[in-house]
Design a protein around this motif. Structure first.
Motif, PDB file in Angstrom:
ATOM      1  N   ALA A 173      48.483  10.661   3.385  1.00  0.00           N
ATOM      2  CA  ALA A 173      48.603   9.357   4.046  1.00  0.00           C
ATOM      3  C   ALA A 173      49.850   8.613   3.582  1.00  0.00           C
ATOM      4  O   ALA A 173      50.358   7.739   4.292  1.00  0.00           O
ATOM      5  N   PHE A 174      50.369   8.983   2.402  1.00  0.00           N
ATOM      6  CA  PHE A 174      51.515   8.286   1.838  1.00  0.00           C
ATOM      7  C   PHE A 174      52.806   9.073   2.018  1.00  0.00           C
ATOM      8  O   PHE A 174      53.718   8.997   1.182  1.00  0.00           O
ATOM      9  N   CYS A 195      48.278   4.360  -9.030  1.00  0.00           N
ATOM     10  CA  CYS A 195      49.226   4.419  -7.907  1.00  0.00           C
ATOM     11  C   CYS A 195      48.494   4.406  -6.566  1.00  0.00           C
ATOM     12  O   CYS A 195      48.909   3.724  -5.619  1.00  0.00           O
ATOM     13  N   LEU A 196      47.409   5.165  -6.468  1.00  0.00           N
ATOM     14  CA  LEU A 196      46.650   5.225  -5.219  1.00  0.00           C
ATOM     15  C   LEU A 196      46.010   3.875  -4.897  1.00  0.00           C
ATOM     16  O   LEU A 196      46.002   3.439  -3.744  1.00  0.00           O
ATOM     17  N   THR A 197      45.493   3.210  -5.921  1.00  0.00           N
ATOM     18  CA  THR A 197      44.836   1.916  -5.701  1.00  0.00           C
ATOM     19  C   THR A 197      45.831   0.877  -5.195  1.00  0.00           C
ATOM     20  O   THR A 197      45.561   0.143  -4.236  1.00  0.00           O
ATOM     21  N   VAL A 198      47.004   0.813  -5.828  1.00  0.00           N
ATOM     22  CA  VAL A 198      48.032  -0.143  -5.387  1.00  0.00           C
ATOM     23  C   VAL A 198      48.526   0.218  -3.986  1.00  0.00           C
ATOM     24  O   VAL A 198      48.669  -0.648  -3.112  1.00  0.00           O
ATOM     25  N   SER A 199      48.761   1.501  -3.747  1.00  0.00           N
ATOM     26  CA  SER A 199      49.328   1.939  -2.460  1.00  0.00           C
ATOM     27  C   SER A 199      48.337   1.762  -1.314  1.00  0.00           C
ATOM     28  O   SER A 199      48.717   1.322  -0.225  1.00  0.00           O
ATOM     29  N   HIS A 200      47.089   2.103  -1.541  1.00  0.00           N
ATOM     30  CA  HIS A 200      46.077   1.925  -0.493  1.00  0.00           C
ATOM     31  C   HIS A 200      45.943   0.455  -0.101  1.00  0.00           C
ATOM     32  O   HIS A 200      45.808   0.121   1.077  1.00  0.00           O
ATOM     33  N   GLY A 201      46.002  -0.420  -1.099  1.00  0.00           N
ATOM     34  CA  GLY A 201      45.750  -1.826  -0.831  1.00  0.00           C
ATOM     35  C   GLY A 201      46.936  -2.616  -0.321  1.00  0.00           C
ATOM     36  O   GLY A 201      46.754  -3.576   0.447  1.00  0.00           O
ATOM     37  N   PHE A 202      48.170  -2.209  -0.692  1.00  0.00           N
ATOM     38  CA  PHE A 202      49.293  -3.116  -0.460  1.00  0.00           C
ATOM     39  C   PHE A 202      50.534  -2.482   0.155  1.00  0.00           C
ATOM     40  O   PHE A 202      51.512  -3.173   0.383  1.00  0.00           O
ATOM     41  N   GLY A 244      57.250  12.591  -3.925  1.00  0.00           N
ATOM     42  CA  GLY A 244      56.650  13.873  -3.561  1.00  0.00           C
ATOM     43  C   GLY A 244      55.325  14.124  -4.243  1.00  0.00           C
ATOM     44  O   GLY A 244      54.419  14.753  -3.669  1.00  0.00           O
ATOM     45  N   TRP A 245      55.181  13.640  -5.461  1.00  0.00           N
ATOM     46  CA  TRP A 245      53.936  13.791  -6.209  1.00  0.00           C
ATOM     47  C   TRP A 245      52.801  13.011  -5.553  1.00  0.00           C
ATOM     48  O   TRP A 245      51.688  13.517  -5.409  1.00  0.00           O
ATOM     49  N   LEU A 246      53.108  11.784  -5.123  1.00  0.00           N
ATOM     50  CA  LEU A 246      52.076  10.976  -4.474  1.00  0.00           C
ATOM     51  C   LEU A 246      51.691  11.567  -3.121  1.00  0.00           C
ATOM     52  O   LEU A 246      50.517  11.590  -2.754  1.00  0.00           O
TER      53      LEU A 246
END
Length: 279
Positions: A97-98, A147-154, A89-91
């Motif tokens: 987008a997530f 978290c955003l960098t990992v999630s956006h990329g993978f 929920g935080w992300l």
């Protein structure tokens, strides 16, 4: 003995810096889980029965309610881990987008290559968490960037779209009833035979249907709720460890300590000593 060097807790979930030399049993989390090696020898995690390497070049991503274990190599020295337990929920609040980040397939692959930017963010976060003089006030921003960098990329956020549901969202009303019962009684020992009867199912049928709907066994799910209850109680300094153990339904404090170590790597006392609440 595994040592917790620093544990930060907040709206993001929690982030732990762990000096590991012991294994962890099969378990799961309501969070999604990002694990980095900070120093020491390479190790392996087991995600749903498959070995996934953890190294300087690869991090391990575990989806919400995905079964996993850590088996420390017997011939290996200690390994320093940076472990993020991220509240979905935080992300989502940070980036819509997530909205599918609690879904079973949010990270389609458990092994994720570490890019230069991920490496920079990881190194900075480890250094700041290890610094006893760092106030940590702005670390939630640093955690979010990572978290955003990992999630956006993978992650599979493009394929999932805005309507993705988590794998713990039971579609069978009987399992929904069981989940509600288990959450309401998370801070105690749950009798799974009673839960099955409350759901109107035989125990074998309940076990099968529960795993089909959630991805994990009823026992693994109940243990995860128990761990989260323990972590929440450890945050309250006034609560004695013996009282927490008794309230969670353990027959002896030593049994609670063993259970907690098997799931987190460290003892309840040490976990409490290094935990800081960032609000």
């Amino acid at each position: 003995m595994t040592k917790a060097l620093s544990i930060l807790r907040g709206r993001f979930g929690r982030v732990a810096l762990l000096d590991m030399d012991t294994s962890l049993v099969d378990h799961a989390h309501p969070h999604f889980h990002l694990i980095f090696k900070a120093s020491g020898p390479d190790q392996n995690f087991v995600i749903e029965g498959e070995r996934v390497p953890l190294s300087n070049e690869m991090l391990v991503a575990v989806n919400s309610w995905q079964q996993h274990a850590y088996v420390h190599r017997r011939d290996a020295d200690r390994t320093l881990f940076l472990a993020l337990y991220v509240e979905p929920g935080w992300l989502v609040q940070a980036d819509r987008a997530f909205s599918g980040c609690a879904a079973s397939g949010f990270f389609p692959r458990a092994g994720i290559p570490i890019t230069r930017e991920i490496e920079r963010l990881r190194t900075d976060l480890v250094q700041r968490m290890a610094d006893p003089f760092d106030a940590h006030d702005d670390l939630p921003e640093q955690i979010l960037k990572l978290c955003l960098t990992v999630s956006h990329g993978f992650s599979a956020w493009r394929e999932q779209g805005a309507g993705a549901a988590g794998n713990n969202g039971a579609r069978d009303y009987r399992v929904s009833r069981a989940l509600r019962h288990m959450r309401e009684h998370a801070a105690e020992a749950v009798d799974l035979d009673d839960v099955a009867r409350a759901a109107g199912l035989s125990r074998p049928h309940f076990n099968h249907l529960f795993r089909h709907c959630t991805g994990v066994s009823p026992r693994l799910y109940a243990n995860a709720l128990r761990v989260e209850s323990a972590v929440g109680r450890l945050r309250l300094q006034r609560d004695e460890i013996g009282g927490i153990s008794e309230d969670l339904g353990f027959s002896a404090q030593s049994n609670f300590t063993r259970f907690f170590q098997q799931h987190t790597g460290t003892s309840p006392n040490q976990y409490r000593r290094v935990m800081a609440d960032l609000g």
